[in-house]
Motif scaffolding. Structure first.
Motif, short mmCIF file in Angstrom:
data_model
loop_
_atom_site.label_atom_id
_atom_site.label_comp_id
_atom_site.label_asym_id
_atom_site.label_seq_id
_atom_site.Cartn_x
_atom_site.Cartn_y
_atom_site.Cartn_z
N TYR A 89 0.98 -1.38 0.11
CA TYR A 89 0.23 0.09 0.19
C TYR A 89 0.60 1.36 0.36
O TYR A 89 0.72 2.48 -0.73
N ARG A 93 0.70 4.39 -3.12
CA ARG A 93 0.75 5.91 -3.32
C ARG A 93 1.89 5.90 -2.97
O ARG A 93 1.67 7.31 -4.00
N ARG A 103 -5.47 2.34 -5.43
CA ARG A 103 -5.29 2.16 -4.27
C ARG A 103 -6.02 2.12 -3.24
O ARG A 103 -5.28 1.37 -2.11
N ARG A 104 -7.14 2.38 -3.64
CA ARG A 104 -8.37 2.54 -2.43
C ARG A 104 -8.15 0.48 -1.55
O ARG A 104 -8.18 0.07 -0.65
N ARG A 107 -5.08 0.13 -0.13
CA ARG A 107 -5.74 0.04 1.60
C ARG A 107 -6.12 -0.59 2.03
O ARG A 107 -6.39 -1.04 3.85
N ASP A 108 -7.22 -0.82 1.77
CA ASP A 108 -8.70 -1.76 2.60
C ASP A 108 -7.94 -3.11 2.28
O ASP A 108 -8.16 -3.91 4.26
N LEU A 111 -5.79 -2.76 5.92
CA LEU A 111 -6.59 -2.73 6.75
C LEU A 111 -7.27 -3.78 6.67
O LEU A 111 -7.26 -4.57 7.91
N LEU A 141 -2.80 3.15 9.97
CA LEU A 141 -3.90 2.91 8.23
C LEU A 141 -5.09 3.73 8.48
O LEU A 141 -5.52 3.87 6.81
N ARG A 142 -5.47 3.63 8.79
CA ARG A 142 -6.83 4.80 9.14
C ARG A 142 -6.62 5.80 8.40
O ARG A 142 -7.53 6.43 8.35
N ASP A 144 -4.05 7.28 7.11
CA ASP A 144 -4.59 6.91 5.82
C ASP A 144 -3.66 8.47 5.12
O ASP A 144 -4.35 9.66 3.66
N THR A 145 -2.85 8.66 5.84
CA THR A 145 -1.31 10.35 5.05
C THR A 145 -0.19 9.09 4.72
O THR A 145 -0.26 8.46 5.16
N VAL A 149 1.09 6.32 7.08
CA VAL A 149 1.07 4.59 6.37
C VAL A 149 2.78 5.05 7.02
O VAL A 149 2.86 3.34 6.94
#
Length: 441
Positions: A89, A93, A103-104, A107-108, A111, A141-142, A144-145, A149
């Protein structure tokens, strides 16, 4: 002189023989005692198996708990997968060519892996060995910067290192517990073998002890039979002689005397040959104590070669008349056997106790023979007739059962003196008095 033969139990010349039977065999044969012995032997036979099972249980318990708590073949793969997802992830990014949906998805995926705590085996133990935490990865992770990260990636790498270190320590722990288990098994086997060997040795010793006890019982029975045979010889000889003379006797008075001799000999045989009481008669002597007139008892031994000297009146003393008569018979016969001259039998009272002295005028005995004369199967060097060497040991046994003893000494002007000193027997009086037998010859 024949060599002494070993006898079981206290020898006739070794020490006092107390009245009363030995109850040890009776205690062994008590039904409750036999049952207790059976339970004891069963418990001892089961002891090695029970002890081995206990040791194996205690020895394998740590390894069992380790395998139960940690799982079989635990690996840090879940931690490695999480680290891979978080790093992917982070890379996604930074790649400008990826779409927002890609990217989503990345990330999912990271997470979701962080939120699935159930896949991380022994998470508490892994986190306990370091400072990295799964919750920190999830929180970053939540956010999300880029900075969060990066912190999540750093945290997950540290957590993965902790998991790898824990896996290594767990492998070492497995090896240690397995080695301990191996040593426990080897030790249990050795202990079981040792206990089995000891139980076998114990069984052999018990068998040997029982064999020796059986031999001792057999020797005691043989000793009792030998003594009974020895003591029956005189009344049997008297009985045969009197019955032979009775066939030729014409005088009524002579026939009466011979019949009295036969009756007395029969009574003596009955007294000395009771097979149900051989132990009480000859080994663990049990006395039938009565107030007995020792003067009348000694006068019956008067004959052509035996000169009896007694006090003018009765001398009453608690004694077993049959056993006292056997003592005087044996000493008198022994004196007649080793000399062809006169034998003197004297009864007196010394310091309030009766004393019987039997004196011969023979060559006497050396000091060495005097020390051994009361041992079983010992005989003097110049016996005029045969013998077994059992009379004097039996005299000492009876004398000590009466609370006294018998001794031997040289007379001042030659010859040998056997002295019986009566004491207080350790048995109650069974009757007030016993009529004295009249001389039969």
């Amino acid at each position: 002189m024949s060599r002494p033969s070993p006898l079981p139990g206290p020898a006739a010349g070794d020490g006092p023989v107390h009245a009363g039977p030995d109850l040890r065999e009776g205690r062994r044969n008590w039904p409750g005692a036999r049952l207790l012995l059976l339970f004891r032997e069963i418990a001892l036979a089961a002891l090695p198996a029970l002890l081995t099972a206990l040791l194996l249980l205690l020895g394998t318990l740590p390894a069992y708990n380790a395998l139960k708590n940690t799982g079989t073949g635990w690996t840090p793969y879940a931690y490695q997968g999480l680290a891979q997802d978080v790093l992917q992830y982070q890379v996604a990014r930074l790649q400008p060519g990826l779409s927002a949906d890609e990217r989503r998805d990345s990330r999912d995926r990271a997470l979701s892996s962080a939120l699935n705590r159930g896949q991380f085996g022994l998470l508490d133990d892994v986190e306990r060995i370091g400072e990295r935490r799964l919750s920190v990865v999830e929180r970053n992770l939540r956010q999300d910067t880029d900075l969060s990260v990066a912190r999540a990636a750093q945290e997950v790498l540290g957590l993965n290192s902790q998991a790898t270190e824990y896996a290594k320590n767990l492998g070492i722990r497995y090896q240690t517990e397995l080695k301990r288990l191996r040593f426990t098994l080897i030790g249990s086997a050795l202990l079981l073998g040792t206990l089995s060997a000891l139980l076998i040795v114990r069984a052999l010793l018990m068998w040997r002890g029982e064999t020796q006890r059986a031999l001792r019982r057999e020797k005691r029975q043989l000793e009792a039979l030998n003594l009974a045979s020895h003591e029956m010889r005189r009344p049997l000889q008297t009985l045969l002689l009197a019955s032979d003379l009775l066939r030729q006797a014409d005088d009524p008075d002579q026939r009466h005397r011979l019949l009295s001799m036969i009756e007395d000999s029969a009574a003596q045989i009955s007294s000395r040959a009771d097979l149900t009481r051989l132990n009480d008669l000859y080994l663990d002597v049990t006395l039938n104590v009565q107030r007995t007139d020792l003067s009348a008892l000694l006068r019956r031994f008067s004959s052509g070669r035996v000169h009896v000297i007694t006090p003018p009146g009765p001398l009453l003393w608690p004694a077993d008349p049959d056993r006292a008569r056997q003592m005087i018979e044996n000493l008198t016969e022994n004196a007649l056997k080793y000399t062809d001259g006169l034998v003197e039998v004297t009864l007196s009272s010394v310091r309030g106790r009766p004393q019987v002295q039997v004196r011969d005028f023979g060559p006497g005995l050396s000091a060495e023979l005097q020390a051994r004369v009361f041992l079983p199967y010992e005989r003097g060097p110049a016996s005029l007739v045969g013998g077994q060497g059992l009379g004097l040991p039996l005299v000492r046994r009876y004398a000590r059962a009466h609370g006294g003893d018998v001794s031997v000494s040289h007379a001042p002007d030659g010859g040998l003196i056997m002295t019986i000193t009566f004491g207080e027997p350790e048995t109650h009086l069974s009757s007030p008095a016993r009529p004295a037998a009249q001389p039969t010859s």
